[in-house]
Design an enzyme around this catalytic site. Structure first.
Site, short mmCIF file in Angstrom:
data_model
loop_
_atom_site.label_atom_id
_atom_site.label_comp_id
_atom_site.label_asym_id
_atom_site.label_seq_id
_atom_site.Cartn_x
_atom_site.Cartn_y
_atom_site.Cartn_z
N GLY A 1 -7.65 -0.33 -9.31
CA GLY A 1 -6.54 -0.67 -8.42
C GLY A 1 -6.59 -2.14 -8.02
O GLY A 1 -7.67 -2.69 -7.77
N ASP B 1 -5.82 -3.54 -5.33
CA ASP B 1 -6.38 -3.76 -4.01
C ASP B 1 -7.90 -3.81 -4.04
O ASP B 1 -8.53 -4.62 -3.35
CB ASP B 1 -5.90 -2.68 -3.03
CG ASP B 1 -6.15 -1.26 -3.52
OD1 ASP B 1 -6.37 -1.08 -4.74
OD2 ASP B 1 -6.11 -0.34 -2.69
N GLY C 1 0.82 -1.20 0.00
CA GLY C 1 0.00 0.00 0.00
C GLY C 1 0.85 1.25 0.00
O GLY C 1 2.08 1.19 0.11
N THR D 1 -4.87 4.89 2.98
CA THR D 1 -4.37 6.20 2.60
C THR D 1 -5.46 6.97 1.85
O THR D 1 -5.65 8.17 2.06
CB THR D 1 -3.12 6.05 1.71
OG1 THR D 1 -2.16 5.24 2.40
CG2 THR D 1 -2.51 7.40 1.41
N THR E 1 1.05 3.54 2.29
CA THR E 1 1.61 3.85 3.59
C THR E 1 2.33 2.66 4.22
O THR E 1 3.43 2.80 4.76
CB THR E 1 0.51 4.35 4.55
OG1 THR E 1 -0.14 5.48 3.96
CG2 THR E 1 1.08 4.75 5.89
N ASN E 2 1.70 1.49 4.14
CA ASN E 2 2.26 0.29 4.75
C ASN E 2 2.24 -0.87 3.78
O ASN E 2 1.43 -0.91 2.84
CB ASN E 2 1.45 -0.11 6.00
CG ASN E 2 1.60 0.87 7.13
OD1 ASN E 2 2.71 1.19 7.54
ND2 ASN E 2 0.49 1.38 7.65
N ILE E 3 3.13 -1.83 4.03
CA ILE E 3 3.10 -3.11 3.34
C ILE E 3 2.60 -4.13 4.36
O ILE E 3 3.20 -4.31 5.42
CB ILE E 3 4.49 -3.52 2.83
CG1 ILE E 3 5.02 -2.46 1.86
CG2 ILE E 3 4.44 -4.89 2.15
CD1 ILE E 3 6.48 -2.67 1.47
#
Length: 256
Positions: free
Chosen positions: A108, A110, A8, A133, A10-12
Site C-alpha cells: 500500500g 501509505d 484513506g 481503518t 475513511t478520511n482524506i
C-alpha cells in the site's frame, strides 16, 4: 510549501508541508467516492479560507491513495483550485527504500510513505504502526530494507462488526475505562477495544523483535494512535501523527 494529500478509506487528510517537513496546517474530509472533483475542489477552497492560506503559496502537490477510484477526482480538484499537476505515489516512484517482499508493487502506498519518513527521520531497525481503518505494522531493518509486516482489522471496524453481529451490544466511544476488568457491558467493550488493542501492539512488537533478534524503534501514527498507544506497556513508542505527510514531502522532493 506543498500540499500533501493522503486518501484513506475513511478520511482524506490534507496538510501544507514546508521544506523542513513541518506540517503548518492540517485538515480532514470524509472519503466519498460518489463526490465529484468540483465538490472536492469546493471543500479544499473552503479549508484554505478557514486556515487563511493563500493558494499561491502552494507550489506543489503530492497524493498517496489507497482508494484508486478517488485518485483522479482529487488530482482534478487540485488542478481546479491550485492550477497544479499533482504527483501520485505509484510503483516506480523514487523512494530510496528497498522493498523485500514477494510483490513489491502490492505494498500500500501509505505503508511505503510511512516507511520513507521513518528511514529519513528515525533510527532503524523500526516498526511502524498505522492505526486507521486497518491497523498495519511495517518492519524496516537496519539496512533500511522494507521487510514486510502485518495487516489486521482496525479498532473501529472491529467494534462495528461486534455491534452489528450482536443483538445487545451497543455502540461505544473509544475511551479507556478506569479498570481493565469491566463491571458493565459498556466498560467491558471499552476495555476490550482499548486495553485489548494496546496489549496486541505490545505483544506484536515483542514478537517482531524476537524474529529480528534486536530492539527496534517503534513509531505509531494514524487517527486512533492517540487513543490506544498511551495504554501500551512499552514506554518507548513514539507518536507521530504527521508521519505520512512528512513522508509525502520527502517523496515530493526526491521526485522533483
Amino acid at each position: 510549501m506543498i500540499l500533501a494529500i493522503d486518501i484513506g478509506n475513511t478520511n482524506i487528510v490534507m496538510g501544507c508541508v514546508d521544506k523542513s517537513c513541518r506540517v503548518t496546517s492540517l485538515f480532514r474530509i470524509k472519503t466519498d467516492i460518489s463526490r465529484t472533483a468540483w465538490q472536492y475542489a469546493a471543500e479544499m477552497y473552503g479549508m484554505l479560507n478557514i486556515f487563511s492560506i493563500d493558494k499561491k503559496s502552494v507550489d506543489g502537490c503530492i497524493i498517496s491513495s489507497v482508494v484508486p477510484p478517488l485518485t483522479l477526482s482529487i488530482k482534478q480538484a487540485v488542478s481546479i483550485v491550485f492550477q497544479l499537476e499533482a504527483k501520485v505515489v505509484v510503483p516506480g516512484i523514487k523512494t530510496g527504500l528497498n522493498i523485500l517482499i514477494d510483490n513489491p508493487a502490492s505494498v500500500g502506498s501509505d505503508m511505503v510513505v510511512d516507511a520513507v519518513a521513518v528511514i529519513n527521520q528515525y533510527s532503524v531497525p523500526a516498526v511502524i504502526i498505522d492505526t486507521g481503518t486497518a491497523t498495519t505494522f511495517s518492519v524496516v531493518d537496519r539496512n533500511k530494507n522494507y521487510l514486510g509486516g502485518l495487516i489486521m482489522p482496525g479498532v473501529m471496524i472491529s467494534q462495528e462488526a461486534l455491534t452489528s453481529r450482536t443483538s445487545q451490544l451497543p455502540k461505544i466511544s473509544l475511551e479507556a475505562p478506569q479498570k481493565v476488568i469491566g463491571k458493565n457491558t459498556v466498560d467491558c467493550m471499552k476495555s476490550g477495544a482499548v486495553y485489548g488493542n494496546a496489549a496486541m501492539i505490545d505483544g506484536t512488537v515483542d514478537r517482531i523483535e524476537n524474529e529480528l533478534g534486536e530492539k527496534v524503534t517503534v513509531i505509531a501514527t494514524g487517527g486512533l494512535a492517540q487513543s490506544i498507544v498511551p495504554f501500551c506497556k512499552r514506554e518507548d513508542i513514539i507518536l507521530d501523527n504527521d508521519l505520512l505527510l512528512k513522508g509525502l514531502r520527502i517523496l515530493y522532493d526526491k521526485n522533483t
